[in-house]
Design a protein around this motif. Structure first.
Motif, PDB file in Angstrom:
ATOM      1  N   TRP A 277       0.832  -1.200   0.000  1.00 53.78           N
ATOM      2  CA  TRP A 277       0.000   0.000   0.000  1.00 53.78           C
ATOM      3  C   TRP A 277       0.874   1.262   0.000  1.00 53.78           C
ATOM      4  CZ3 TRP A 277      -5.037   1.198  -0.671  1.00 53.78           C
ATOM      5  CH2 TRP A 277      -5.447   2.468  -0.280  1.00 53.78           C
ATOM      6  N   ASP A 278       1.874   1.289   0.849  1.00 54.49           N
ATOM      7  CA  ASP A 278       2.719   2.478   0.955  1.00 54.49           C
ATOM      8  C   ASP A 278       3.439   2.763  -0.359  1.00 54.49           C
ATOM      9  OD1 ASP A 278       1.897   2.759   3.522  1.00 54.49           O
ATOM     10  OD2 ASP A 278       3.828   2.271   4.462  1.00 54.49           O
ATOM     11  N   GLU A 279       3.913   1.707  -1.034  1.00 58.03           N
ATOM     12  CA  GLU A 279       4.591   1.896  -2.309  1.00 58.03           C
ATOM     13  C   GLU A 279       3.648   2.502  -3.344  1.00 58.03           C
ATOM     14  OE1 GLU A 279       7.061  -0.772  -5.631  1.00 58.03           O
ATOM     15  OE2 GLU A 279       6.194  -1.709  -3.845  1.00 58.03           O
ATOM     16  N   LEU A 280       2.399   2.063  -3.315  1.00 54.73           N
ATOM     17  CA  LEU A 280       1.421   2.555  -4.279  1.00 54.73           C
ATOM     18  C   LEU A 280       1.010   3.997  -4.000  1.00 54.73           C
ATOM     19  CD1 LEU A 280      -0.813  -0.637  -4.382  1.00 54.73           C
ATOM     20  CD2 LEU A 280       0.441   0.299  -6.342  1.00 54.73           C
ATOM     21  N   ILE A 281       0.723   4.306  -2.750  1.00 55.35           N
ATOM     22  CA  ILE A 281       0.130   5.608  -2.395  1.00 55.35           C
ATOM     23  C   ILE A 281       1.177   6.694  -2.195  1.00 55.35           C
ATOM     24  CG2 ILE A 281      -1.380   6.791  -0.759  1.00 55.35           C
ATOM     25  CD1 ILE A 281      -2.732   4.664  -2.570  1.00 55.35           C
ATOM     26  N   TYR A 282       2.368   6.315  -1.720  1.00 56.53           N
ATOM     27  CA  TYR A 282       3.376   7.328  -1.408  1.00 56.53           C
ATOM     28  C   TYR A 282       4.600   7.267  -2.322  1.00 56.53           C
ATOM     29  CZ  TYR A 282       0.497   7.125   2.791  1.00 56.53           C
ATOM     30  OH  TYR A 282      -0.563   7.112   3.651  1.00 56.53           O
ATOM     31  N   GLY A 283       4.555   6.380  -3.316  1.00 56.07           N
ATOM     32  CA  GLY A 283       5.706   6.197  -4.193  1.00 56.07           C
ATOM     33  C   GLY A 283       5.783   7.229  -5.312  1.00 56.07           C
ATOM     34  N   PRO A 284       6.843   7.174  -6.107  1.00 49.23           N
ATOM     35  CA  PRO A 284       7.070   8.161  -7.174  1.00 49.23           C
ATOM     36  C   PRO A 284       6.035   8.110  -8.288  1.00 49.23           C
ATOM     37  CG  PRO A 284       8.688   6.378  -7.283  1.00 49.23           C
ATOM     38  CD  PRO A 284       7.955   6.214  -5.991  1.00 49.23           C
ATOM     39  N   VAL A 285       5.466   6.925  -8.569  1.00 51.08           N
ATOM     40  CA  VAL A 285       4.452   6.845  -9.625  1.00 51.08           C
ATOM     41  C   VAL A 285       3.213   7.645  -9.234  1.00 51.08           C
ATOM     42  CG1 VAL A 285       2.963   5.306 -10.958  1.00 51.08           C
ATOM     43  CG2 VAL A 285       5.296   4.610 -10.420  1.00 51.08           C
ATOM     44  N   MET A 286       2.787   7.521  -7.976  1.00 50.31           N
ATOM     45  CA  MET A 286       1.635   8.296  -7.525  1.00 50.31           C
ATOM     46  C   MET A 286       1.932   9.796  -7.543  1.00 50.31           C
ATOM     47  SD  MET A 286      -1.509   8.435  -6.622  1.00 50.31           S
ATOM     48  CE  MET A 286      -2.250   6.990  -5.842  1.00 50.31           C
ATOM     49  N   GLN A 287       3.152  10.166  -7.173  1.00 50.75           N
ATOM     50  CA  GLN A 287       3.504  11.588  -7.210  1.00 50.75           C
ATOM     51  C   GLN A 287       3.383  12.134  -8.634  1.00 50.75           C
ATOM     52  OE1 GLN A 287       3.978  13.453  -4.537  1.00 50.75           O
ATOM     53  NE2 GLN A 287       3.704  11.657  -3.234  1.00 50.75           N
ATOM     54  N   ALA A 288       3.876  11.379  -9.602  1.00 55.29           N
ATOM     55  CA  ALA A 288       3.765  11.804 -11.002  1.00 55.29           C
ATOM     56  C   ALA A 288       2.309  11.819 -11.460  1.00 55.29           C
ATOM     57  CB  ALA A 288       4.594  10.874 -11.893  1.00 55.29           C
ATOM     58  N   THR A 289       1.533  10.855 -10.966  1.00 55.91           N
ATOM     59  CA  THR A 289       0.120  10.778 -11.325  1.00 55.91           C
ATOM     60  C   THR A 289      -0.641  11.987 -10.797  1.00 55.91           C
ATOM     61  OG1 THR A 289       0.195   8.369 -11.366  1.00 55.91           O
ATOM     62  CG2 THR A 289      -1.974   9.386 -11.103  1.00 55.91           C
ATOM     63  N   ARG A 290      -0.316  12.428  -9.597  1.00 59.06           N
ATOM     64  CA  ARG A 290      -0.984  13.606  -9.043  1.00 59.06           C
ATOM     65  C   ARG A 290      -0.705  14.849  -9.874  1.00 59.06           C
ATOM     66  NH1 ARG A 290       0.722  11.657  -3.038  1.00 59.06           N
ATOM     67  NH2 ARG A 290      -1.085  10.315  -2.633  1.00 59.06           N
ATOM     68  N   GLU A 291       0.459  14.918 -10.468  1.00 57.95           N
ATOM     69  CA  GLU A 291       0.757  16.030 -11.364  1.00 57.95           C
ATOM     70  C   GLU A 291      -0.125  15.963 -12.614  1.00 57.95           C
ATOM     71  OE1 GLU A 291       4.924  16.033 -12.153  1.00 57.95           O
ATOM     72  OE2 GLU A 291       5.488  16.297 -10.047  1.00 57.95           O
ATOM     73  N   LYS A 292      -0.382  14.754 -13.105  1.00 60.15           N
ATOM     74  CA  LYS A 292      -1.302  14.595 -14.244  1.00 60.15           C
ATOM     75  C   LYS A 292      -2.714  15.003 -13.852  1.00 60.15           C
ATOM     76  CE  LYS A 292       1.177  10.684 -16.368  1.00 60.15           C
ATOM     77  NZ  LYS A 292       1.046   9.245 -16.740  1.00 60.15           N
ATOM     78  N   VAL A 293      -3.126  14.656 -12.637  1.00 61.81           N
ATOM     79  CA  VAL A 293      -4.461  15.031 -12.164  1.00 61.81           C
ATOM     80  C   VAL A 293      -4.586  16.548 -12.111  1.00 61.81           C
ATOM     81  CG1 VAL A 293      -6.021  14.992 -10.162  1.00 61.81           C
ATOM     82  CG2 VAL A 293      -4.836  12.896 -10.875  1.00 61.81           C
ATOM     83  N   ALA A 294      -3.552  17.225 -11.634  1.00 61.32           N
ATOM     84  CA  ALA A 294      -3.586  18.684 -11.527  1.00 61.32           C
ATOM     85  C   ALA A 294      -3.758  19.344 -12.895  1.00 61.32           C
ATOM     86  CB  ALA A 294      -2.314  19.183 -10.855  1.00 61.32           C
ATOM     87  N   ALA A 295      -3.298  18.667 -13.947  1.00 64.36           N
ATOM     88  CA  ALA A 295      -3.400  19.221 -15.299  1.00 64.36           C
ATOM     89  C   ALA A 295      -4.583  18.636 -16.075  1.00 64.36           C
ATOM     90  CB  ALA A 295      -2.107  18.951 -16.063  1.00 64.36           C
ATOM     91  N   CYS A 296      -5.389  17.803 -15.439  1.00 61.53           N
ATOM     92  CA  CYS A 296      -6.473  17.100 -16.131  1.00 61.53           C
ATOM     93  C   CYS A 296      -7.559  18.074 -16.590  1.00 61.53           C
ATOM     94  CB  CYS A 296      -7.072  16.039 -15.206  1.00 61.53           C
ATOM     95  SG  CYS A 296      -8.396  15.068 -15.977  1.00 61.53           S
ATOM     96  N   GLN A 297      -8.028  17.893 -17.819  1.00 68.11           N
ATOM     97  CA  GLN A 297      -9.074  18.753 -18.387  1.00 68.11           C
ATOM     98  C   GLN A 297     -10.438  18.074 -18.392  1.00 68.11           C
ATOM     99  OE1 GLN A 297      -8.454  22.045 -19.363  1.00 68.11           O
ATOM    100  NE2 GLN A 297      -6.559  21.521 -18.270  1.00 68.11           N
ATOM    101  N   GLN A 298     -10.541  16.906 -17.769  1.00 68.87           N
ATOM    102  CA  GLN A 298     -11.828  16.228 -17.708  1.00 68.87           C
ATOM    103  C   GLN A 298     -12.806  17.031 -16.843  1.00 68.87           C
ATOM    104  OE1 GLN A 298     -12.908  13.400 -19.118  1.00 68.87           O
ATOM    105  NE2 GLN A 298     -11.099  12.238 -19.706  1.00 68.87           N
ATOM    106  N   ASN A 299     -14.068  16.975 -17.203  1.00 71.54           N
ATOM    107  CA  ASN A 299     -15.111  17.659 -16.443  1.00 71.54           C
ATOM    108  C   ASN A 299     -15.931  16.615 -15.694  1.00 71.54           C
ATOM    109  OD1 ASN A 299     -17.036  19.443 -15.466  1.00 71.54           O
ATOM    110  ND2 ASN A 299     -18.232  19.399 -17.340  1.00 71.54           N
ATOM    111  N   CYS A 300     -15.325  16.012 -14.687  1.00 70.98           N
ATOM    112  CA  CYS A 300     -15.991  14.973 -13.899  1.00 70.98           C
ATOM    113  C   CYS A 300     -16.527  15.578 -12.603  1.00 70.98           C
ATOM    114  CB  CYS A 300     -15.027  13.845 -13.558  1.00 70.98           C
ATOM    115  SG  CYS A 300     -14.197  13.133 -14.995  1.00 70.98           S
ATOM    116  N   TRP A 301     -17.649  15.072 -12.160  1.00 72.13           N
ATOM    117  CA  TRP A 301     -18.194  15.497 -10.864  1.00 72.13           C
ATOM    118  C   TRP A 301     -19.071  14.351 -10.353  1.00 72.13           C
ATOM    119  CZ3 TRP A 301     -16.867  19.531  -7.820  1.00 72.13           C
ATOM    120  CH2 TRP A 301     -17.701  19.876  -6.750  1.00 72.13           C
ATOM    121  N   MET A 302     -18.438  13.212 -10.110  1.00 72.41           N
ATOM    122  CA  MET A 302     -19.144  12.066  -9.522  1.00 72.41           C
ATOM    123  C   MET A 302     -19.120  12.191  -8.007  1.00 72.41           C
ATOM    124  SD  MET A 302     -17.996   8.926 -12.019  1.00 72.41           S
ATOM    125  CE  MET A 302     -16.447   9.581 -12.603  1.00 72.41           C
ATOM    126  N   VAL A 303     -19.897  11.372  -7.332  1.00 74.77           N
ATOM    127  CA  VAL A 303     -19.986  11.477  -5.878  1.00 74.77           C
ATOM    128  C   VAL A 303     -18.604  11.385  -5.241  1.00 74.77           C
ATOM    129  CG1 VAL A 303     -20.910  10.402  -3.793  1.00 74.77           C
ATOM    130  CG2 VAL A 303     -22.347  10.595  -5.816  1.00 74.77           C
TER     131      VAL A 303
END
Length: 389
Positions: A277-303
Motif C-alpha cells: 500500500w505504501d509503495e502505491l500511495i506514497y511512491g514516485p508513480v503516484m507523485q507523477a500521477t498527481r501532477e497529471k491530475v492537476a493538469a487534467c481537463q476532464q469535467n468529472c463530478w461524480m460522488v
C-alpha cells in the motif's frame, strides 16, 4: 510532523473504491460493465484486501454488482474495522444477500441504484420489477436496524423529470438519495455517454437543489451544493472545486490494479497484488500521477470526486469554506422565502455542444444476454479515450 504521522493523517481523508467484480445482473443503457464480466477465479482476493491499512475515511464496495461475490461477507468482516464508513453500492436486486451484513453491522452505508420510478428504472437499467425489489429491500433493511440506507440515481435525460419526486419519496420513507449524472470512464466501459438536452436536465437539478435546501437536514443542504456541481458538469463547465484524485481517493479494479480515479486508465499507479500500500500511495508513480491530475481537463463530478473535494482536508467531517458559505447563504435565502439566483454561480448562456450525440438504447430485460468474459491476462479498457465535458 514526521512522515509516519503525516501518512496517518492522510489516511483519515482518503476514500477507496474497491471494484469487486465486473459481473453484473443489470443491463444499464449508460453502462457496459455487464457486457464484459470478470472471472470469479481471477478477481481481487482477501489476500490483497489484507494490505489495505486501518484508518481510512470511506471504503466503497462497488462493481459491477458486489453481491455477486460469494465471499462478500468475508470481505466485509475484513474491511469493516479499517474504515470510518464502509459502503456497499449495489443494484439492489438481491437485497437478501445484504440482510445478514446489516444485522451484524447496522451502520454500513447501503446505496441501491435507482433510475426513477418503476417503468423508468426498469427501462434504463434493463431490470424486471427492479424498483419494487429495491424499495422492499430497503424497508427490510430498516426493519433489521440499518441506519444509513438509500438510493443512488444517475441523472440523465430519461429520468431528470422524476428526480424531485424521487427525492420526496426518499424523504417520506426515511431513505437517503445520492445523485450523480452520466459520465464516461473505464469503470463503466463506456465512452459515448452524452446528455441530449443539457439545459433541460440542469433545470430539473436546480429544482432538486431548492427542494433539498427547504428541508431541515444538514446533509441535504450540502448535497444541494454537490448538485450545483452536477449542474455545472451537465452544462459542460469546469468543476466547482479541484479534483483530489490520487490524494483523497483511489480506485482498485477487479484485477487489483490501482488507479487515481475511475475515468482515466492512464492514471494507473500499480497493482495491489504485487506492491505494498505504501509503495502505491506514497511512491514516485503516484507523485507523477498527481501532477497529471492537476493538469487534467476532464469535467468529472461524480460522488467520489465531488464529496472529497467539498470536505475539509484535515477535519473530514467538516466542509471546506466555499461550500459552507454557499450553503449558509442559500439556505437562509430559501428559508426566508427567496429564490436561488443560479446565474450568480453558473452561466446558463454557455452550454457545451457535443460534436456527436449517441443515443442510449435501453436493453430488453427479456432478451438473450451477450457477454464476453474479460480475462486477467488480456489488455483492459481498450474502448478508446474516455472524455467528459
Amino acid at each position: 510532523m514526521d512522515q509516519k504521522t503525516s501518512q496517518k493523517a492522510a489516511l483519515k481523508s482518503m476514500d477507496v473504491g474497491l471494484i469487486l467484480t465486473y459481473r453484473c445482473n443489470s443491463r444499464c443503457a449508460m453502462c457496459n460493465i455487464w457486457k464484459g464480466p470478470t472471472s470469479p477465479a481471477e478477481e481481487i482476493s482477501l489476500r490483497e484486501f489484507e494490505k489495505i491499512p486501518y484508518g481510512l475515511n470511506i471504503i466503497n464496495l462497488t462493481g459491477g454488482e458486489p453481491t455477486l461475490r460469494s465471499d462478500l461477507a468475508e470481505i466485509v468482516d475484513l474491511l469493516y474495522p479499517r474504515t470510518a464508513t464502509l459502503e456497499i453500492s449495489s443494484n439492489g436486486l438481491h437485497p437478501e444477500k445484504i440482510y445478514p451484513l446489516i444485522k451484524k453491522y447496522p451502520n454500513i452505508r447501503i446505496r441501491f441504484s435507482m433510475e426513477g420510478f418503476e417503468e423508468t428504472n426498469n427501462r434504463i437499467r434493463g431490470e424486471e420489477n427492479g424498483f419494487q425489489t429495491k424499495v422492499n429491500g430497503l424497508r427490510k433493511l430498516q426493519d433489521l436496524g440499518g441506519t444509513d440506507l438509500g438510493f443512488a440515481i444517475t441523472i440523465q435525460d430519461d429520468n431528470a423529470d422524476q428526480i424531485v419526486r424521487l427525492f420526496e419519496f426518499a424523504e417520506k420513507n426515511c431513505f437517503e438519495l445520492a445523485t450523480s449524472t452520466i459520465h464516461n470512464g473505464f469503470q463503466f466501459h463506456k465512452g459515448d455517454n452524452v446528455l441530449y438536452d443539457r439545459l433541460r436536465t440542469a433545470g430539473y437539478i436546480e429544482e432538486l437543489i431548492t427542494a433539498q435546501l427547504k428541508t431541515s437536514t444538514v446533509k441535504n443542504w450540502f448535497r444541494a451544493y454537490l448538485n450545483l456541481g452536477i449542474v455545472s458538469r451537465v452544462l459542460g463547465h469546469n468543476r466547482l472545486l479541484p479534483c483530489p484524485a490520487g490524494t483523497n481517493f483511489v480506485f482498485v479494479d477487479p484485477w487489483a490494479d490501482v488507479f487515481a480515479c475511475n475515468v482515466r486508465p492512464d492514471l494507473k499507479v500499480g497493482n495491489l497484488a504485487e506492491q505494498s500500500w505504501d509503495e502505491l500511495i506514497y511512491g514516485p508513480v503516484m507523485q507523477a500521477t498527481r501532477e497529471k491530475v492537476a493538469a487534467c481537463q476532464q469535467n468529472c463530478w461524480m460522488v467520489g470526486s465531488a464529496k472529497t473535494a467539498m470536505r475539509h482536508p484535515r477535519f473530514t467531517r467538516l466542509p471546506r469554506l466555499k461550500p459552507f458559505m454557499w450553503v449558509a447563504e442559500n439556505k437562509l435565502r430559501v428559508t426566508l422565502g427567496g429564490k436561488i439566483n443560479f446565474n450568480r454561480y453558473i452561466d446558463h448562456s454557455v452550454v457545451y455542444k457535443d460534436p456527436v450525440v449517441h443515443k442510449r438504447v435501453p436493453y430488453d430485460s427479456s432478451a438473450p444476454v451477450k457477454r464476453k468474459l474479460q480475462r486477467k491476462e488480456e489488455a483492459h479498457y481498450t474502448e478508446g479515450e474516455f472524455i467528459n465535458r
